[in-house]
Enzyme design. Structure first.
Site, PDB file in Angstrom:
ATOM      1  N   GLY A  16       6.313   1.627   5.978  1.00 50.95           N
ATOM      2  CA  GLY A  16       5.391   2.626   5.457  1.00 50.95           C
ATOM      3  C   GLY A  16       4.573   2.196   4.267  1.00 50.95           C
ATOM      4  CB  ILE A  17       4.684  -0.093   1.624  1.00 52.40           C
ATOM      5  CG1 ILE A  17       5.717  -1.122   2.107  1.00 52.40           C
ATOM      6  CG2 ILE A  17       5.382   1.077   0.933  1.00 52.40           C
ATOM      7  CD1 ILE A  17       6.541  -1.732   0.974  1.00 52.40           C
ATOM      8  N   GLY A  18       2.488  -0.632   4.518  1.00 55.88           N
ATOM      9  CA  GLY A  18       1.381  -1.443   5.023  1.00 55.88           C
ATOM     10  C   GLY A  18       1.603  -2.926   5.038  1.00 55.88           C
ATOM     11  N   GLY A  19       2.847  -3.395   5.113  1.00 55.16           N
ATOM     12  CA  GLY A  19       3.106  -4.825   5.010  1.00 55.16           C
ATOM     13  C   GLY A  19       2.350  -5.665   6.020  1.00 55.16           C
ATOM     14  CG  ASP A  32      -2.029   1.685   6.755  1.00 52.75           C
ATOM     15  OD1 ASP A  32      -2.708   2.684   6.475  1.00 52.75           O
ATOM     16  OD2 ASP A  32      -0.795   1.716   6.893  1.00 52.75           O
ATOM     17  CE  LYS A  42      -0.490   1.838   3.508  1.00 53.90           C
ATOM     18  NZ  LYS A  42       0.273   2.965   4.157  1.00 53.90           N
TER      19      LYS A  42
END
Length: 292
Positions: free
Chosen positions: A101-104, A137, A11
């Protein structure tokens, strides 16, 4: 034997405005979330009386497959909600960097909810009800489509589909603490009053999208650079690539992205970055956006 499997896509917050703070301390946000092909994978295997988890993949080392793991928390929360006695073993293949910061982790939890929803025939609205308490998220990651996120992540509005184009993701191999970033955000001036972005009915091109994004920002980018100056270096490197239309940090960092007119242009930029030995510890992915 794998019963079901699904992908938990990265994300990316193309912009992120902090718009307020609730009395309970949670920050209110306004963000445009999109998804890329980079992804973890979750697999449901043998059925059992209780949920268990094993973790594989490049970024799996050091992650705990215990009760604190968001995948297990999501599975058990849904099990309780629907009063389901059956359970199964889950395998998480961790291909996305952690705390980046990419919703892992949120994407992994959301993927678990989708898989169990498919197994148990649960409606999406019920999955979203479970997703909200798990993290800001998680709801948007359940749907995995271009979405405007507001509130603390629970207010989701469909956004125009992404135009044809490409994205390059770069993480410099560090993890940053979201609470630390928010504390620095407050110390550096905090919430800014401004008009909310207005989305068009559609973006005619990547240039049109970038023009809209030029009137937005990521409020957490400057605080994150304060904590980890290498984020600024990543942004400089992205901006220096041929055909890069804009570069920005996603979420609370440290992953940054560059937007390109085509997926091929993004891949060429990724190849150029990889030639620099100073970037040997950086994680990268380039390609198209996940379309709605």
């Amino acid at each position: 034997m794998t019963l079901l499997h699904d992908t938990a896509h990265a994300k990316i917050n193309l912009y992120l405005h902090v718009t307020g703070r609730r009395p309970d301390g949670y920050h209110l946000l306004d963000s445009l979330a999109v998804f890329a092909g980079a992804a973890d994978e979750v697999r449901l295997t043998k059925q059992s009386n209780s949920f268990s988890l094993s973790i594989e993949g490049h970024f799996g080392k050091g992650l705990e497959a215990d009760d604190s793991n968001l995948v297990l928390r999501a599975a058990r929360a849904l099990q309780t909600h629907v009063r389901q006695e059956a359970a199964c073993h889950l395998i998480l293949e961790k291909n996305l960097p952690v705390a980046s910061g990419i919703g892992g982790g949120s994407a992994d939890a959301a993927c678990t909810l989708r898989l169990l929803g498919q197994l148990w025939n649960i409606a999406e609205k019920d999955l979203l009800a479970i997703a909200e308490p798990l993290g800001a998220d998680v709801p948007v990651c359940v749907q995995q489509k271009t979405t405007r996120m507001e509130g603390i992540g629970e207010i989701l509005t469909s956004a125009p589909a992404m135009p044809d184009g490409g994205i390059l993701l770069v993480n410099p191999g560090i993890a940053v603490s979201t609470p630390d970033i928010f504390r620095s955000f407050a110390a550096m001036g905090g919430i800014i009053e401004r008009p909310a972005p207005v989305f068009p009915a559609r973006w005619a091109s990547m240039n049109a999208l970038v023009d809209m994004l030029s009137h937005t920002t990521n409020d957490l980018q400057a605080p994150a650079i304060h904590h980890a100056p290498v984020i600024g270096t990543v942004l400089d490197r992205l901006n220096a690539q041929n055909d890069c239309l804009m570069a920005r940090m996603s979420g609370s960092g440290a992953t940054c992205f560059g937007l390109f007119p085509t997926a091929e242009a993004a891949r060429k930029a990724e190849m150029e970055l990889s030639k620099n030995p100073l970037h040997s510890g950086w994680w990268t992915w380039a390609g198209p956006f996940l379309q709605n």
